[in-house]
Design an enzyme around this catalytic site. Structure first.
Site, PDB file in Angstrom:
ATOM      1  CD  GLN A  96      -2.271 -11.363  -0.091  1.00  0.00           C
ATOM      2  OE1 GLN A  96      -3.374 -11.824   0.199  1.00  0.00           O
ATOM      3  NE2 GLN A  96      -2.031 -10.791  -1.255  1.00  0.00           N
ATOM      4  CG  HIS A 117       1.856 -12.955  -1.084  1.00  0.00           C
ATOM      5  ND1 HIS A 117       2.489 -11.782  -0.747  1.00  0.00           N
ATOM      6  CD2 HIS A 117       1.132 -12.681  -2.190  1.00  0.00           C
ATOM      7  CE1 HIS A 117       2.175 -10.848  -1.615  1.00  0.00           C
ATOM      8  NE2 HIS A 117       1.359 -11.358  -2.513  1.00  0.00           N
ATOM      9  NE  ARG A 128      -0.380  -5.279  -0.202  1.00  0.00           N
ATOM     10  CZ  ARG A 128      -0.413  -6.098  -1.258  1.00  0.00           C
ATOM     11  NH1 ARG A 128       0.332  -7.180  -1.296  1.00  0.00           N
ATOM     12  NH2 ARG A 128      -1.212  -5.842  -2.278  1.00  0.00           N
ATOM     13  CB  CYS A 135       0.663 -13.978  -5.762  1.00  0.00           C
ATOM     14  SG  CYS A 135      -0.244 -12.492  -5.337  1.00  0.00           S
TER      15      CYS A 135
HETATM   16  P1  NAP Z   1       4.982  -2.992 -11.309  1.00  0.00           P
HETATM   17  O1  NAP Z   1       6.210  -3.326 -10.531  1.00  0.00           O
HETATM   18  O2  NAP Z   1       4.245  -1.758 -10.917  1.00  0.00           O
HETATM   19  O3  NAP Z   1       5.405  -2.920 -12.851  1.00  0.00           O
HETATM   20  C1  NAP Z   1       4.481  -2.627 -13.881  1.00  0.00           C
HETATM   21  C2  NAP Z   1       5.045  -1.562 -14.813  1.00  0.00           C
HETATM   22  O4  NAP Z   1       5.156  -0.324 -14.125  1.00  0.00           O
HETATM   23  C3  NAP Z   1       6.462  -1.794 -15.316  1.00  0.00           C
HETATM   24  O5  NAP Z   1       6.477  -2.723 -16.363  1.00  0.00           O
HETATM   25  C4  NAP Z   1       6.883  -0.403 -15.763  1.00  0.00           C
HETATM   26  O6  NAP Z   1       6.409  -0.191 -17.107  1.00  0.00           O
HETATM   27  C5  NAP Z   1       6.076   0.505 -14.824  1.00  0.00           C
HETATM   28  N1  NAP Z   1       6.884   1.234 -13.817  1.00  0.00           N
HETATM   29  C6  NAP Z   1       6.643   2.492 -13.429  1.00  0.00           C
HETATM   30  N2  NAP Z   1       7.518   2.877 -12.489  1.00  0.00           N
HETATM   31  C7  NAP Z   1       8.361   1.855 -12.279  1.00  0.00           C
HETATM   32  C8  NAP Z   1       9.490   1.665 -11.429  1.00  0.00           C
HETATM   33  N3  NAP Z   1       9.934   2.603 -10.584  1.00  0.00           N
HETATM   34  N4  NAP Z   1      10.130   0.465 -11.455  1.00  0.00           N
HETATM   35  C9  NAP Z   1       9.702  -0.519 -12.269  1.00  0.00           C
HETATM   36  N5  NAP Z   1       8.644  -0.373 -13.110  1.00  0.00           N
HETATM   37  C10 NAP Z   1       7.952   0.787 -13.105  1.00  0.00           C
HETATM   38  O7  NAP Z   1       3.899  -4.157 -11.230  1.00  0.00           O
HETATM   39  P2  NAP Z   1       4.107  -5.730 -10.915  1.00  0.00           P
HETATM   40  O8  NAP Z   1       4.041  -5.959  -9.462  1.00  0.00           O
HETATM   41  O9  NAP Z   1       5.280  -6.222 -11.663  1.00  0.00           O
HETATM   42  O10 NAP Z   1       2.742  -6.333 -11.498  1.00  0.00           O
HETATM   43  C11 NAP Z   1       2.530  -6.549 -12.888  1.00  0.00           C
HETATM   44  C12 NAP Z   1       1.301  -7.415 -13.058  1.00  0.00           C
HETATM   45  O11 NAP Z   1       1.519  -8.678 -12.422  1.00  0.00           O
HETATM   46  C13 NAP Z   1       0.035  -6.823 -12.403  1.00  0.00           C
HETATM   47  O12 NAP Z   1      -1.081  -7.129 -13.209  1.00  0.00           O
HETATM   48  C14 NAP Z   1      -0.055  -7.578 -11.097  1.00  0.00           C
HETATM   49  O13 NAP Z   1      -1.373  -7.655 -10.614  1.00  0.00           O
HETATM   50  C15 NAP Z   1       0.468  -8.934 -11.511  1.00  0.00           C
HETATM   51  N6  NAP Z   1       1.009  -9.716 -10.396  1.00  0.00           N
HETATM   52  C16 NAP Z   1       1.860  -9.136  -9.508  1.00  0.00           C
HETATM   53  C17 NAP Z   1       2.372  -9.901  -8.480  1.00  0.00           C
HETATM   54  C18 NAP Z   1       3.314  -9.301  -7.466  1.00  0.00           C
HETATM   55  O14 NAP Z   1       3.629  -9.982  -6.496  1.00  0.00           O
HETATM   56  N7  NAP Z   1       3.790  -8.072  -7.624  1.00  0.00           N
HETATM   57  C19 NAP Z   1       2.031 -11.249  -8.364  1.00  0.00           C
HETATM   58  C20 NAP Z   1       1.171 -11.829  -9.309  1.00  0.00           C
HETATM   59  C21 NAP Z   1       0.678 -11.050 -10.327  1.00  0.00           C
HETATM   60  P3  NAP Z   1       7.299   0.533 -18.236  1.00  0.00           P
HETATM   61  O15 NAP Z   1       8.683  -0.038 -18.185  1.00  0.00           O
HETATM   62  O16 NAP Z   1       6.593   0.222 -19.510  1.00  0.00           O
HETATM   63  O17 NAP Z   1       7.259   1.966 -17.851  1.00  0.00           O
END
Ligand code: NAP
Length: 389
Positions: A165, A293, A286, A138
């Protein structure tokens, strides 16, 4: 090879996935595809609104179900990609995999997608049969959206970035933890805050005591330390680079390592491309902001260029970059996470020559890391694939 329009979506409920869904709906992407929604936790439940024919969630670990998709977009995370992607490919699936996780980014056959910066590389790979497309880190994507013009003009000798970040960079659970911590801290001193005659040092002492005594359950997502009212100058794993060789530049976090590795891969620089890489040194921190960010950049120019020319290059690069005048008023109005959250704008301000010498430029830039830093390049890659089919 023609690509069909059955698109599997895995991770749509998460932080990146939710923003991706919003953007796909806003841009009418669902009108062009047959979406199939997958889940790692609730297969069989009802699919979200954009579903058409497939109204129930499919199991995200079901390789046979995944294989029916022409394109899969995963925003589920690195563990999922590490587990499923090799199984899918070894089952003979040759569809397009579009991913937000870092797992595959540095693979030779994967392209880091950021089309306003590297569309020719994407198109070239597509012509050669490429089918693995990964969104960049990001901070790297947001930084390149801001200053790619200086790289392209051959002006950057090296760049040093200090990042700020947002909590949401860690995911949905991280945001919840930050806000819960803020609530806990506020509750600790609520009555003192309501009393204008209370001692500020007593408030201060109570807050630090609370921060130091939060339970493990209140600090599960940021490495066991509080983020509210604090900051954490280490993001992601300790790579331990150079420790064995006793080098003096050891101690780089994985997030910091990505800065140089991914910037060069996106810009097609480095030994793999027959040239020297451009040095990118980062300190990644962070902070307790919700979203976006920010980064302070120090850019060493290869030769003197007047500041006005630097500003003109930046401002003319792409439709999202916004050059913010280096004044207090403009900075407060346009250069904060609150101003930028939820927009595709990439403001860059505080641009000035630095006291260390006329070949050094400083700047401060912000991007919504869930948009340009995550969801937007993925949905634009989907559009590129659909347009090519
Ligand atoms: P995240 O919010 O933790 O979501 C990932 C998965 O966690 C969801 O698809 C869901 O899967 C599960 N989950 C469990 N509890 C949850 C809750 N209370 N609310 C929503 N989902 C929940 O992760 P993310 O930030 O989207 O990141 C996903 C990927 O993108 C990672 O590889 C990360 O490194 C990358 N990424 C993130 C960012 C960022 O700014 N966050 C930026 C660039 C890349 P189920 O529905 O299958 O249970």
């Amino acid at each position: 090879m023609k690509t069909g329009n059955v698109v599997g979506l895995v991770g749509w409920r998460g932080m990146v996935g939710s923003v991706l869904m919003d953007r796909m709906q806003a841009e009418g992407d669902f009108d062009l595809i047959e979406p199939v929604f997958f889940s790692t936790s609730s297969a069989g439940s009802k699919s979200p609104a954009p579903a058409k024919n497939e109204t129930l969630l499919k199991d995200a670990f079901d390789i046979e179900a995944l294989k029916k998709c022409d394109i899969i977009i995963s925003t589920q995370g690195g563990d999922y990609t590490s587990d499923i992607f090799p199984k899918l490919r070894s089952s003979g699936w040759t569809g397009h995999w579009i991913d937000a996780a870092s797992t595959l980014r540095m693979n030779d056959d994967a392209i880091i997608v950021l089309d306003p910066v590297n569309l020719p590389a994407i198109q070239n790979a597509l012509v050669k049969g490429g089918n693995t497309w990964v969104g960049g880190n990001c901070t790297v994507s947001c930084m390149l959206m801001a200053v790619k013009s200086l790289y392209k003009a051959g002006l950057v000798a090296w760049i040093s970035t200090h990042t700020y970040q947002a909590a949401s960079g860690g995911g949905a659970q991280h945001i919840r933890e930050l806000l819960t911590q803020f609530g806990t801290l506020h509750a600790e001193v609520k009555s003192l805050l309501e009393d204008p005659t209370s001692s500020i040092l007593e408030i201060d002492r109570k807050i630090i005591a609370k921060q130091r005594s939060l339970s493990a359950a209140e600090m599960t997502h940021f490495g066991g330390v509080p983020l509210a009212g604090s900051l954490i100058p280490w993001i992601d794993k300790d790579l331990g680079i150079g420790k064995q060789a006793d080098e003096e530049n050891w101690g780089i976090s994985r997030e910091e390592w990505k800065g140089m590795a991914e910037t060069n891969k996106i810009l097609e620089r480095g030994h793999a491309y027959g040239c020297w890489p451009t040095a990118v040194d980062s300190y990644c921190v962070r902070v307790g902001s919700m979203r976006c960010h920010c980064q302070a950049l120090t850019i060493k120019l290869k030769h003197f260029v007047p500041l006005a020319d630097i500003e003109a290059l930046i401002a003319a690069d792409n439709e999202w970059v916004q050059l913010i005048p280096n004044t207090k008023e403009a900075t407060l109005e346009h250069l904060t996470p609150v101003a930028v959250t939820g927009t595709l704008n990439i403001p860059i301000g505080r641009v000035r020559k630095l006291a260390v010498g006329p070949d050094y430029v400083g700047a401060f830039t912000i991007g919504d890391q869930l948009l340009w830093g995550a969801a937007e390049p993925l949905r634009r890659m989907l559009r590129i694939l659909l347009a090519a089919s």
